[in-house]
Design an enzyme around this catalytic site. Structure first.
Site, short mmCIF file in Angstrom:
data_model
loop_
_atom_site.label_atom_id
_atom_site.label_comp_id
_atom_site.label_asym_id
_atom_site.label_seq_id
_atom_site.Cartn_x
_atom_site.Cartn_y
_atom_site.Cartn_z
N SER A 122 55.56 70.30 14.91
CA SER A 122 55.36 69.77 16.87
C SER A 122 54.29 69.61 17.32
O SER A 122 53.84 68.75 18.46
CB SER A 122 56.52 70.63 17.22
OG SER A 122 58.26 70.56 17.14
N ARG A 157 51.75 74.85 23.99
CA ARG A 157 53.04 76.21 23.66
C ARG A 157 53.64 75.51 24.98
O ARG A 157 55.14 75.45 23.93
CB ARG A 157 52.61 77.79 23.59
CG ARG A 157 54.11 78.03 23.18
CD ARG A 157 54.18 79.35 22.66
NE ARG A 157 53.36 79.00 21.23
CZ ARG A 157 53.82 79.21 20.32
NH1 ARG A 157 55.17 78.48 19.82
NH2 ARG A 157 53.46 79.25 18.74
N HIS A 182 55.20 72.11 24.48
CA HIS A 182 55.97 72.31 23.08
C HIS A 182 57.89 73.26 24.00
O HIS A 182 58.31 72.15 23.43
CB HIS A 182 55.57 73.40 22.32
CG HIS A 182 56.67 73.75 20.94
ND1 HIS A 182 57.02 75.17 20.47
CD2 HIS A 182 57.21 73.14 20.01
CE1 HIS A 182 57.66 75.13 20.07
NE2 HIS A 182 57.44 74.00 19.38
#
Lengths: 214, 214
Positions: B17, B40, B43
């Site tokens: 990812s 993040r 994500h």
């Protein structure tokens, strides 16, 4: 710099937020039966992309509400989504929420078989043998395993809330659910979604099921 | 319709990812010190708007990591954000997470004074008298009250994670934090944010503080 805050009473903040959302949607008409779900997701994300991304199988909202009124439980794929689901509303209807992600048997099974814990959670949901709504806000592997379990006749969810988020098999897992006709669904097509979105959809259904105004 | 799934082992999904995120960012350079937080959050949300929305005071990430390494606690404004914070990572550093939203004294104080529970939670965080990172993913009223408590000298957070989401005073509450210089901050400018974003930022800091690779 002077920053001017709008003076809104705590009890009115949500109502005011929904009024702003309605205003910004402008002439854009939402199907009446899906409106509360769509607006609550926008309320949760401040992201109007969901107007187009959210896809509903026929009467998905009505079917979800009926399931909750009949005491269906909600199984989530994350503790975050579990935390976000309104437990008081669910309890009023005799329902219960479950998340199996932290269960030791799930962790062990996942390790032994080289699959994700989220996939194992779906097997545990199937083994539960209860009427349930499955809310997937994080793991596409949960959605894929759920699809397989449905194909194998091992689970028949009253509703699938399919809103995992991310980059690996997320789009594809949602297309699997959109292409099947074994269970009603609410799916956020594309990459976006999340545990917060899963919980928001659960709550939009719960509030309607319990007659709460928003 | 044939839906083709990418074959990625459970342990590699996150890495894959992040590789996709890096690839899609293309030539867009992120400041090295903020990269892990920004990625993040993407994500967690699949939303690249955060590349521009996230604002960092000087050395905010380094200061947050140092605070965690020194055992600072994390106070969140929602149970969802609390659920999302990696408790094992926090425990490794001797830290602890708190959320006061469900506390009876908070509910009572909010009722009596006609303020939000989230605002009262910030007062409880101040009364805690511990070194803390305040992570606000939902309630702008929490961020506004936090600002006031800082002005009154009642709390000095090691870091403010200011990412409430929504439509009423959300933008303004973040501008308050961006305009102050009493505490370092990571803020998602604009309407977007959420409990998931707050937890993702906490975890990006925690993973760096504990030496986890991603």
């Amino acid at each position: 710099m002077k920053i001017q805050l709008e003076n809104v009473k705590p009890a009115d903040i949500e109502k005011r937020s929904f009024a702003i959302i309605t205003q910004e949607l402008g002439a854009r008409q939402l199907p009446a039966e899906n409106e509360s779900v769509i607006k609550r997701v926008i309320h949760t994300t401040a992201d109007f992309d969901y107007v187009d991304a959210l896809r509903f199988s026929p009467d998905a909202v009505a079917k979800g509400i009926r399931a909750l009124q009949e005491g269906a439980c909600i199984v989530t794929d994350t503790q975050m989504a579990y935390s976000g689901v309104s437990k008081p509303a669910l309890a009023k209807l005799g329902g219960q929420a479950f998340c199996f992600m932290a269960d030791e048997d799930v962790a062990q099974s996942a390790r032994e078989r080289g699959v994700t814990r989220a996939a194992c959670c779906m097997e545990k949901a199937a083994a539960l043998g209860k009427d349930c709504i499955i809310a997937v806000g994080n793991a596409p592997t949960a959605l894929v395993r759920l699809y397989e379990l449905m194909e194998e006749g091992k689970i028949a969810p009253r509703l699938i809330i399919g809103v995992p988020v991310g980059f690996v098999n997320v789009v594809e897992s949602k297309e699997l659910i959109l292409a099947q006709d074994k269970a009603p669904y609410i799916v956020a097509r594309g990459r976006k979604g999340g545990s917060n979105v899963a919980a928001a959809i659960c709550n939009a259904l719960l509030y309607q099921a319990t007659g709460r105004s928003l």
